[in-house]
Design a protein around this motif. Structure first.
Motif, short mmCIF file in Angstrom:
data_model
loop_
_atom_site.label_atom_id
_atom_site.label_comp_id
_atom_site.label_asym_id
_atom_site.label_seq_id
_atom_site.Cartn_x
_atom_site.Cartn_y
_atom_site.Cartn_z
N TYR A 25 46.11 8.70 -9.23
CA TYR A 25 46.50 9.83 -10.08
C TYR A 25 47.07 10.96 -9.22
O TYR A 25 48.12 11.54 -9.52
CB TYR A 25 45.25 10.28 -10.84
CG TYR A 25 45.47 11.19 -12.03
CD1 TYR A 25 46.72 11.51 -12.52
CD2 TYR A 25 44.35 11.71 -12.69
CE1 TYR A 25 46.87 12.33 -13.62
CE2 TYR A 25 44.49 12.53 -13.79
CZ TYR A 25 45.75 12.84 -14.25
OH TYR A 25 45.88 13.66 -15.34
N ASP A 63 41.10 1.80 -9.86
CA ASP A 63 40.62 3.10 -10.32
C ASP A 63 39.16 3.27 -9.90
O ASP A 63 38.36 3.87 -10.60
CB ASP A 63 40.76 3.24 -11.84
CG ASP A 63 40.55 4.68 -12.32
OD1 ASP A 63 40.73 5.60 -11.50
OD2 ASP A 63 40.20 4.86 -13.50
N ASP A 108 43.25 8.43 -4.53
CA ASP A 108 43.35 8.45 -5.99
C ASP A 108 44.80 8.22 -6.43
O ASP A 108 45.69 9.01 -6.11
CB ASP A 108 42.86 9.81 -6.51
CG ASP A 108 42.89 9.91 -8.02
OD1 ASP A 108 43.01 8.87 -8.69
OD2 ASP A 108 42.78 11.05 -8.53
N ASP A 164 35.99 13.82 -12.09
CA ASP A 164 37.39 13.85 -12.53
C ASP A 164 38.05 15.22 -12.43
O ASP A 164 39.24 15.33 -12.70
CB ASP A 164 37.49 13.37 -13.98
CG ASP A 164 37.43 11.86 -14.11
OD1 ASP A 164 37.84 11.17 -13.17
OD2 ASP A 164 36.96 11.37 -15.15
N ARG A 192 41.92 13.62 -7.81
CA ARG A 192 40.48 13.79 -7.96
C ARG A 192 39.71 13.55 -6.66
O ARG A 192 38.47 13.63 -6.65
CB ARG A 192 39.98 12.83 -9.05
CG ARG A 192 40.65 13.07 -10.40
CD ARG A 192 40.45 11.92 -11.36
NE ARG A 192 41.11 10.70 -10.88
CZ ARG A 192 41.06 9.53 -11.52
NH1 ARG A 192 40.40 9.41 -12.65
NH2 ARG A 192 41.68 8.47 -11.03
#
Length: 533
Positions: A393, A65, A391, A336, A404
């Motif tokens: 995510y 991360d 990323d 973010d 992000r």
């Protein structure tokens, strides 16, 4: 200087510039920014007129991360440099009267941290109770319905212990068990390590996630019409629950007091807590109350898509009504969320006059300011292809949510170089052409650029105690204009912002002390005016 002003702290009314070190300046030619890069650009930061920099994590990490998964809290990842580089950064920043605030990620570690590697081995080792472990249900399923922000179940099976461990974020980010006193003491020792090296404060990542409900009660379902993102994708199942039990537990208040007791041993050191809860504004108030917890808190409430005067007013007024003791901090962008120049624009098209107005608006709300690198330039969200994504995510939720990376691309220093003056090697994320066209060197040479406007406005603001420290009261206005008064020590200024692109009639009395696009009782599109009474 008045007696009241003399009693205030450096961070009250301060502008804190967030640096995402991977994307600030690369000096090692590996395509990733580093601490020496920050040192080399301190003069730029000084000229910008900010009071402090907040540096996102640079600790040893597997980078699952990108630094928010820490494997050693007391050392620098070689990707960013060394402890000697950090000490030099502190020295050089302080010589320029710039404070250094660093990220601390306390609620979880990397799964490669020695604490976790020991804890996972069995149920009897010295660190066995340092993380949140739970037995499976009789059918082998996870112990409850808690979900991870990054998608899916918040529990991961560990075959060595034959138990599940909790991860509110990535699987590789196991949550520490703050019900264990040894954990709390070890975490505070890590914080003090950096205080002893001279840091001026901490931005505390996800600080309301430290504790979990000991009974592991299920989170209740949230009605569909109430599901909305606060820093996460709205189609993420995480939005399907009220997160009453996996974060923001009452025991966390005592830990906030323990942090404050430590900080009080280092005069001038400050804490800024990142808070994302079911009622973030109420939690911000609670976590900064009494003068014995956090110094400041900020949330995602102005990092959303809603840009209307009514929403901004309601958000600020709600916090003001609740936060009677603490000190607020506002942000429009961070690492973010989609960059504000795109997020609050029409159809994602950056408007430089709107960017200037947002600079002024952010810097005139009551409280301190967090400004994300590139915000001073008016950078929009970078377009990143799926093949370029880093990323996890974004990779998980593509294409509905692109992650992000679009707000994390390298800062463009030079218009003419291949990689925007960020690096001599291919960067970890691309420097897009749209960003190179508004590079720092180009804007420095343009007196009408967003960068120059930001520099000039922040320099002017430093001279206006009413804007730095004053109370705030909103003024009734039409649907396009956001208006409020700031009052301090018998002086009042009124601030008017046209959030729309169309001109609005605005007849005002008093002395204009700062304006952009205000003339003949008209506030033009994306204009602002500040009046002294």
């Amino acid at each position: 200087m008045s007696n009241l002003t003399a009693q205030l702290h450096w961070w009250q009314g301060a502008v804190i510039y967030q640096i995402y070190p991977r994307s600030f300046q690369d000096t090692s030619n590996n395509g990733v920014g580093d601490l020496k890069g920050i040192i080399n650009r301190l003069d730029y930061i000084k000229e910008l007129g900010v009071d402090a920099v907040w540096i996102s994590p640079f600790f040893k990490s597997p980078m699952k991360d990108f630094g928010y998964d820490i494997s050693d809290y007391r050392d620098i990842d070689p990707l960013f440099g060394s402890l000697a580089d950090f000490d030099e950064l502190i020295k050089q920043a302080h010589q320029r009267d710039i404070k250094i605030v660093i990220d601390q990620v306390l609620s979880h570690t990397s799964d490669q941290h020695p604490w976790f590697l020991e804890s996972r081995e069995d149920k009897n080792n010295a660190k066995a109770d340092w993380y949140v472990w739970a037995d499976a249900n009789d059918d082998g399923s996870p112990p409850n319905n808690w979900l991870s922000i990054f998608g899916g179940c918040a529990w991961q099976w560990e075959p060595r212990r034959c138990q599940y461990y909790l991860h509110n974020f990535l699987t590789q980010q196991p949550d520490l068990n703050f019900h264990n006193e040894e954990v709390r003491n070890a975490v505070l020792d890590n914080v003090e390590f950096w205080l002893q090296r001279g840091v001026d404060g901490f931005r505390l990542d996800a600080i309301n996630f430290c504790y979990h409900d000991k009974a592991l009660r299920d989170n209740p379902a949230k009605p569909k019409h109430l599901r909305q993102g606060r820093g996460f994708s709205e189609d993420n199942p995480y939005a399907f629950q009220y997160h009453y039990y996996n974060n923001t537990q009452p025991e966390n208040l005592a830990f906030m007091q323990a942090i404050r007791s430590l900080m009080d041993k280092y005069p001038g050191a400050v804490t800024l807590g990142e808070i994302s809860s079911e009622d973030s504004l109420a939690t911000m108030s609670e976590y900064t109350s009494g003068g014995n917890k956090l110094h400041m808190g900020y949330s995602f409430e102005l990092l959303t898509k809603d840009y209307s005067p009514s929403y901004i007013r309601t958000t600020v007024e709600t916090l003001e009504s609740q936060m009677t003791e603490g000190w607020p901090c506002w942000a429009f962008s961070n690492h973010d969320v989609e960059r504000v120049a795109s997020r609050w624009s029409k159809d994602g098209v950056v408007n430089t006059e709107q960017v200037k107005m947002l600079h002024a608006l952010l810097a005139t709300l009551r409280g301190s300011v967090c400004m994300y690198q590139g915000e001073e330039l008016g950078l929009g969200e970078a377009e990143i292809s799926f093949e370029q994504l880093q990323d996890p995510y974004g990779i998980t939720f593509w294409p509905n949510f692109k992650g992000r990376d679009g707000c994390r691309t390298p800062l463009p220093w030079s218009n003419n170089s291949e990689f925007g003056g960020f690096s001599n090697a291919t960067p970890w994320l691309p420097v897009v052409d749209a960003h190179k066209s508004v590079a720092i060197d180009k804007q420095q040479a343009d007196s009408n650029s967003p960068l120059v406007h930001c520099q000039q406005f922040l320099a002017w603001r430093k001279q206006i105690d009413t804007l730095l420290y004053g109370d705030i009261t909103f003024i009734q206005s039409d649907d396009h204009i956001l208006a409020f008064e700031r009052s301090f020590e018998g002086k009042t200024v009124s601030c008017y912002f046209n959030l729309g692109s169309e001109s609005q009639p605005l007849a005002l009395s008093g002395t204009v002390i700062k304006e952009n696009h205000y003339a003949n009782a008209t506030l033009n599109g994306f204009g602002y005016v500040i009046i002294e009474h």
